[in-house]
Design an enzyme around this catalytic site. Structure first.
Site, PDB file in Angstrom:
ATOM      1  N   HIS A  96      44.425  24.012  47.684  1.00 51.93           N
ATOM      2  CA  HIS A  96      43.996  24.122  46.430  1.00 51.93           C
ATOM      3  C   HIS A  96      42.971  22.900  46.164  1.00 51.93           C
ATOM      4  CE1 HIS A  96      43.703  24.731  42.007  1.00 51.93           C
ATOM      5  NE2 HIS A  96      43.950  25.833  42.209  1.00 51.93           N
ATOM      6  N   ASP A 119      48.204  32.391  45.073  1.00 54.21           N
ATOM      7  CA  ASP A 119      47.927  33.676  45.653  1.00 54.21           C
ATOM      8  C   ASP A 119      49.009  34.020  46.859  1.00 54.21           C
ATOM      9  OD1 ASP A 119      44.585  33.056  45.021  1.00 54.21           O
ATOM     10  OD2 ASP A 119      45.800  34.622  44.471  1.00 54.21           O
ATOM     11  N   HIS A 153      38.944  32.394  46.727  1.00 54.66           N
ATOM     12  CA  HIS A 153      39.365  32.433  45.282  1.00 54.66           C
ATOM     13  C   HIS A 153      40.112  33.660  44.870  1.00 54.66           C
ATOM     14  CE1 HIS A 153      39.296  31.409  41.113  1.00 54.66           C
ATOM     15  NE2 HIS A 153      38.069  31.787  40.836  1.00 54.66           N
TER      16      HIS A 153
HETATM   17  C1  SDX Z   1      42.622  30.291  43.770  1.00 53.20           C
HETATM   18  O1  SDX Z   1      40.343  26.642  41.363  1.00 53.20           O
HETATM   19  C2  SDX Z   1      41.351  27.171  40.923  1.00 53.20           C
HETATM   20  O2  SDX Z   1      41.900  26.982  40.042  1.00 53.20           O
HETATM   21  C3  SDX Z   1      41.464  28.467  41.756  1.00 53.20           C
HETATM   22  C4  SDX Z   1      42.625  29.424  41.220  1.00 53.20           C
HETATM   23  C5  SDX Z   1      42.545  29.913  39.907  1.00 53.20           C
HETATM   24  O3  SDX Z   1      43.757  29.918  39.309  1.00 53.20           O
HETATM   25  O4  SDX Z   1      41.502  30.161  39.492  1.00 53.20           O
HETATM   26  O5  SDX Z   1      43.894  28.524  41.639  1.00 53.20           O
HETATM   27  C6  SDX Z   1      42.941  30.633  42.244  1.00 53.20           C
HETATM   28  O6  SDX Z   1      41.368  30.344  44.104  1.00 53.20           O
HETATM   29  C7  SDX Z   1      43.712  29.675  44.542  1.00 53.20           C
HETATM   30  C8  SDX Z   1      43.038  29.414  45.870  1.00 53.20           C
HETATM   31  C9  SDX Z   1      43.201  30.576  46.803  1.00 53.20           C
HETATM   32  N1  SDX Z   1      42.132  30.471  48.122  1.00 53.20           N
HETATM   33  C10 SDX Z   1      43.030  30.535  49.218  1.00 53.20           C
HETATM   34  O7  SDX Z   1      44.190  30.614  49.374  1.00 53.20           O
HETATM   35  C11 SDX Z   1      42.093  30.477  50.390  1.00 53.20           C
HETATM   36  C12 SDX Z   1      42.757  29.379  51.282  1.00 53.20           C
HETATM   37  N2  SDX Z   1      42.438  28.068  50.842  1.00 53.20           N
HETATM   38  C13 SDX Z   1      41.338  27.314  51.309  1.00 53.20           C
HETATM   39  O8  SDX Z   1      40.140  28.110  51.403  1.00 53.20           O
HETATM   40  C14 SDX Z   1      41.225  26.011  50.518  1.00 53.20           C
HETATM   41  O9  SDX Z   1      42.245  25.384  50.400  1.00 53.20           O
HETATM   42  C15 SDX Z   1      40.640  26.182  48.881  1.00 53.20           C
HETATM   43  C16 SDX Z   1      39.304  26.873  48.957  1.00 53.20           C
HETATM   44  C17 SDX Z   1      41.484  26.895  48.005  1.00 53.20           C
HETATM   45  C18 SDX Z   1      40.355  24.748  48.475  1.00 53.20           C
HETATM   46  O10 SDX Z   1      39.447  24.116  49.398  1.00 53.20           O
HETATM   47  P1  SDX Z   1      38.852  22.670  49.281  1.00 53.20           P
HETATM   48  O11 SDX Z   1      39.302  22.014  47.760  1.00 53.20           O
HETATM   49  O12 SDX Z   1      37.546  22.682  49.326  1.00 53.20           O
HETATM   50  O13 SDX Z   1      39.535  21.856  50.138  1.00 53.20           O
HETATM   51  P2  SDX Z   1      38.860  21.653  51.543  1.00 53.20           P
HETATM   52  O14 SDX Z   1      38.379  22.748  52.194  1.00 53.20           O
HETATM   53  O15 SDX Z   1      38.107  20.151  51.257  1.00 53.20           O
HETATM   54  O16 SDX Z   1      39.918  21.240  52.511  1.00 53.20           O
HETATM   55  C19 SDX Z   1      40.685  20.058  52.667  1.00 53.20           C
HETATM   56  C20 SDX Z   1      41.105  19.978  54.039  1.00 53.20           C
HETATM   57  C21 SDX Z   1      39.920  20.450  55.045  1.00 53.20           C
HETATM   58  O17 SDX Z   1      40.448  19.779  56.447  1.00 53.20           O
HETATM   59  P3  SDX Z   1      39.573  18.557  56.927  1.00 53.20           P
HETATM   60  O18 SDX Z   1      38.065  18.986  56.917  1.00 53.20           O
HETATM   61  O19 SDX Z   1      40.048  17.400  55.676  1.00 53.20           O
HETATM   62  O20 SDX Z   1      40.122  18.145  58.303  1.00 53.20           O
HETATM   63  O21 SDX Z   1      42.194  20.825  54.154  1.00 53.20           O
HETATM   64  C22 SDX Z   1      41.780  21.948  55.182  1.00 53.20           C
HETATM   65  C23 SDX Z   1      40.310  21.848  55.383  1.00 53.20           C
HETATM   66  O22 SDX Z   1      39.945  22.534  56.631  1.00 53.20           O
HETATM   67  N3  SDX Z   1      42.288  23.348  54.574  1.00 53.20           N
HETATM   68  C24 SDX Z   1      42.967  24.143  55.038  1.00 53.20           C
HETATM   69  C25 SDX Z   1      43.329  25.103  54.237  1.00 53.20           C
HETATM   70  N4  SDX Z   1      42.889  24.773  53.063  1.00 53.20           N
HETATM   71  C26 SDX Z   1      42.260  23.504  53.396  1.00 53.20           C
HETATM   72  N5  SDX Z   1      43.251  24.277  56.608  1.00 53.20           N
HETATM   73  C27 SDX Z   1      43.889  25.665  56.641  1.00 53.20           C
HETATM   74  N6  SDX Z   1      44.174  26.316  55.919  1.00 53.20           N
HETATM   75  C28 SDX Z   1      43.921  26.187  54.370  1.00 53.20           C
HETATM   76  N7  SDX Z   1      44.514  27.268  53.606  1.00 53.20           N
END
Ligand code: SDX
Length: 430
Positions: free
Chosen positions: A308, A365, A267
């Site tokens: 996201h 971010d 997050h």
């Molecule tokens: C913020 O919610 C908000 O609004 C948050 C925010 C706010 O203003 O409050 O916008 C601020 O928190 C932004 C996000 C910051 N976090 C990161 O940058 C960390 C990296 N991102 C991931 O951890 C992830 O993308 C999340 C946590 C942000 C979202 O996770 P989800 O929606 O649960 O997505 P998911 O885990 O279901 O991913 C879907 C697929 C998966 O692969 P498969 O199982 O389908 O094969 O996408 C992949 C994930 O493994 N994936 C990634 C990835 N993000 C998702 N793979 C590699 N790198 C990534 N960053």
């Protein structure tokens, strides 16, 4: 009920019930399933709440498919270009843009609430100097209720407003104090002659030994960053604030819970994690190795600042921060190798099927850390700055929740798949 409803049929029992469809101003309709359990004896199952609306809200709207973000109906791009953070605070709290006298009164209140009780100094002295500033923020925000208990009647609209004002005003003072304490420098008092973002930079970087002039470019960049971080629907930390607040805990305690949730690298902690990742990549030639790690299911590494839950398009905030980071680096250091790595990383990922198929774009971010670095914010303070920006969103959402006449305490159910009922076996019989 017809077209304004959905029907749920339990094929195991043949039971069938209709539930109302509620329609929003923007976004998908929602099925009102509040009576599902009482009518059909079943729960819904939605870990992570990917298909669940936890509340009604008038504050912020995100269209994830189109990459649209609205604060009280105003597009983030317009607010970023034409507004300032305190005006956005007023908008989020009150629902309308302020007239000049309303703005001046609000800005004056926030300015005059920026000092904290002197007791905070001894409170701060209890922390280790090498504590992460977010650890200090979790403690200090919660501790505000130990100093400002004169306005904790949570159903009193005046107290609700005073507490929100105090948190918005004091969060910068607390944040700068956490930083100064961690580097062993004297804590600065706010200067009421300065603007909100300017005052924070003054408290962060002023030293008694010499006059410190805040760079207007840095103050403008920070003000924009705070606007972009102000609110974002029911994200993890905002949902935490709402849930904590639904038990009728005071707003300082609820905000402290939000700080804890925001800290996580999935997050708000991602901005700090992005900088660490870019420094670890070190050179554009190493990017393919990190892209492969991010795609490897056996590797827990994720590309920080990418992906996201809601945006399946470019995060509009990332676009604005990307432009700002380039502008500010051109006007200050000339160039930053980390920005070059970030730009190249984005270019490569955006052409890679793994990211394209999963609609993983840069989020707020990804470029924010590079901007913070350009205005001399230390890496361990990045999430603290996110906390500062989001405090107003938490307070607006907390107030909307506490003022809802139909409010109930948040209490999800579960799918229990543990041990079936069984009897105790005496120790000598096991
Ligand atoms: C913020 O919610 C908000 O609004 C948050 C925010 C706010 O203003 O409050 O916008 C601020 O928190 C932004 C996000 C910051 N976090 C990161 O940058 C960390 C990296 N991102 C991931 O951890 C992830 O993308 C999340 C946590 C942000 C979202 O996770 P989800 O929606 O649960 O997505 P998911 O885990 O279901 O991913 C879907 C697929 C998966 O692969 P498969 O199982 O389908 O094969 O996408 C992949 C994930 O493994 N994936 C990634 C990835 N993000 C998702 N793979 C590699 N790198 C990534 N960053």
């Amino acid at each position: 009920m017809g077209k304004e409803s959905i029907t749920i049929t339990n094929n195991a029992t043949g039971a069938s019930e209709e539930f109302p469809l509620l329609h929003p101003t923007h976004g998908p309709s929602v099925a009102d399933i509040r009576t599902l359990y009482s009518k059909m004896g079943i729960f819904t199952y939605d870990p992570g709440f990917k298909s669940t609306a936890s509340c009604k809200s008038k504050i912020t709207f995100i269209d994830g498919e189109k990459g649209i973000l609205l604060y009280r109906g105003y597009g983030i791009e317009e607010l970023a270009e034409k507004s300032n953070y305190l005006e956005v605070c007023y908008l989020l709290l009150h629902g309308e843009l302020p007239a000049k006298e309303e703005y001046d009164k609000f800005a004056g209140i926030i300015t005059r609430h920026s000092m904290v009780h002197e007791g905070f100094k001894s409170f701060l002295a209890g922390f280790r100097r090498d504590a992460h500033p977010m650890a200090i923020m979790v403690g200090m925000v919660g501790a505000l209720s130990a100093f400002y208990h004169d306005s904790l009647e949570i159903h009193n609209p005046k107290h609700q407003e005073i507490s929100a004002h105090r948190l918005i005003a004091k969060i910068t003072t607390i944040a700068a104090a956490a930083y100064k304490y961690s580097i062993g420098q004297p804590i600065n008092y706010p200067d009421n002659k300065l603007g909100y973002a300017e005052n924070f930079l003054h408290m962060m970087f002023s030293v008694p030994a010499e006059k410190y002039e805040v760079d207007p470019l840095h103050a403008k960049a920070l003000d924009l960053i705070l606007i972009l971080h102000a609110d974002h629907e029911q994200n993890a930390s905002t949902s935490t604030v709402r849930l904590a607040g639904s038990s009728e805990a005071n707003p300082f305690a609820a905000a402290s819970a939000g700080v804890g949730a925001l800290w996580g690298p999935a997050h708000g902690g991602a901005n700090e994690a992005v900088l660490t990742m870019l420094e670890e990549i070190g050179d554009v030639k190493n990017i393919p190795k990190f892209i492969d790690k991010a795609k490897n299911k056996d590797d827990s590494f994720r590309l920080m600042g990418f992906g996201h839950r809601v945006y399946k398009n470019y995060d509009p905030r990332a676009k604005l921060i990307k432009k700002m980071s380039r502008d500010i680096i051109e006007k200050t250091d000339g160039n930053d190798p980390l920005l070059e790595i970030a730009l190249r990383l984005e270019e490569i990922a955006m052409k890679d099927d793994y990211f394209v198929e999963r609609k993983l774009f840069p989020n707020v971010d990804f470029y924010s850390g590079i901007t913070y670095k350009a205005i001399r914010i230390p890496v361990n303070m990045f999430t603290v700055v996110f906390t500062m920006g989001r405090m107003v969103g938490w307070m607006a959402q907390w107030a909307e929740m506490i003022q809802d006449p139909k409010r109930v305490i948040g209490r999800p159910r579960q799918l229990y798949d543990g041990a079936a009922t069984r009897s105790y076996i005496p120790m000598d019989k096991r």
